[in-house]
Each structure stands twice: as C-alpha cells, then as structure tokens.
Design an enzyme around this catalytic site. Sequence first.
Site, PDB file in Angstrom:
ATOM      1  CB  SER A   1      -0.834  -0.179   1.281  1.00  0.00           C
ATOM      2  OG  SER A   1      -1.378   1.215   1.432  1.00  0.00           O
TER       3      SER A   1
ATOM      4  CE1 TYR B   1      -4.396  -2.174   4.964  1.00  0.00           C
ATOM      5  CE2 TYR B   1      -3.386  -0.183   4.552  1.00  0.00           C
ATOM      6  CZ  TYR B   1      -3.938  -1.408   3.986  1.00  0.00           C
ATOM      7  OH  TYR B   1      -4.297  -1.585   2.906  1.00  0.00           O
TER       8      TYR B   1
END
Length: 251
Positions: free
Chosen positions: A141, A155
């Site tokens: 990501s 995350y």
Amino acid sequence: MSKGTILITGASSGLGEEMSRQFAALGYDLALCARRTERLDALRSEISAASPDVTVAVKALDVNDDDAVFSVFKEFAAELGTIDRVIINAGLGKGAPLGTGRYDANKATAMTNFVAALAQTEAAMEIFRAQGSGHLVMISSVSAMRGMRKTITTYAATKAGVAALAEGLINENVKAKGIDVSIIYPGYIASEMNEKVANKTKFMVDTETGVRAMVNAIEKRKEKALVPAWPWVPLGFALKNLPMPIVRRLT
C-alpha cells in the site's frame, strides 16, 4: 491456450475479485481462495461465462490458518499442474489509534496482513523453489511509504512489513533462480475495505481502473510499482522523503 496459472488470495471481494476478472480476460487460469466460498462460486460462474476457455479452481481458505495455507497452495499446484504466479492479496483494514483500548482490532490486522502474509510467502516460495520458476506478487500500500497516524498506524506498519519481506527476496536475488518478485503499492482504489470513506477521499479511483493499473504493473513484472502512477508516484516520493510535519498535512 492458457498464459499460465495465477493463485490469488482474498479473491472473493475488492481488488482480488477484480484482479481475477481481469487476469481471466487476459487468458490466465486461476486458483482462487478466500473464506467466503459462496462468493468464489459466483465469481467462478461469472468468469466461466465470460471466458469459457479459462480454468477456475476455487478453495476455501482462512489465511490465518497456517496449516491450511500450505495445504491449499499445494493442492492447487497438484490440481493445476503448476502455479506460475501467486498474488498475496488477502488483507484486513481494521484499526484504531494506539493506546485507545482497541488492541484487538490492531492485532487482528497485524496477524492477517503480516503474519498470514508470511505464511503465504513461505508456501508460495516452496512451490517456486521446487519448480525453479514463479512470480511472487505482494500487494502492499502507499501507506507503507511512511508511518501513518491514528486508525491506519498498524495497517501502514503491516504493509511496510510485507514490502520488506518481498524486498528481502529481491535482495536474495531469487531472480537468478527463475523467480520474479513484485511489490505493488496501490493508492486509493475503491473496494469493500474502504467503501465507508471512498466518497470523502481525494484521488480515489474506481475499482476497475485502479486494478487495471495493478494488473499492468504485474504483467510487466515490475519489482516495485505505485499504482495508478498518477498521482501516486510523485505523492509516494513526497510521503517517503518530506519532513514529517509536511507529511502530516498531506495525510
């Protein structure tokens, strides 16, 4: 004639589901796994109707079950004869600011996004090393570029961790053994994981457009790719290199 066989984890929804459609359209046979088998069955029917020459095998898999990860990957390889590419895509987006009483949510994300990804990487690399070929694709990501704040702190840390796992294999030079490794850093791509904030987020693109950029980078076997390239290549550079007070304003 098939272009090869691709195993995709977390294929029942979001980016994994759309990657399955787009790779099938390119002529790849698919090994799809996720917890929700009813959705996998529906996806297999959809793909078979659109691409009748493509083989689609599906299996239930909770990536947090280590033993199941190894057995399912081996079963797919035996059933399909080979696994040419593994896309480690399954993930979780739960999280809360550290120290606010939601260790359970942060731990769940860490276990699914990092520890389970380690198991998938081990299982995939065992197959690739035995074959002497393969393509490992790690879905990271853009949040991995820098430590992020509040609900995405954990995350982002997990996505930086899985990128480091894959980079370690690049550093090992597994390419010399016939194994390619790609780290994909998606920007803001609409999916079930982010549907609650999709309309409020700048630079968000629809699932099909965003996944097409991912698929193109994967097909080119790029070692690292921020996708879509605009605006995430320049923004990724900024996130990684600018002073934290500026990064704080950007995020």
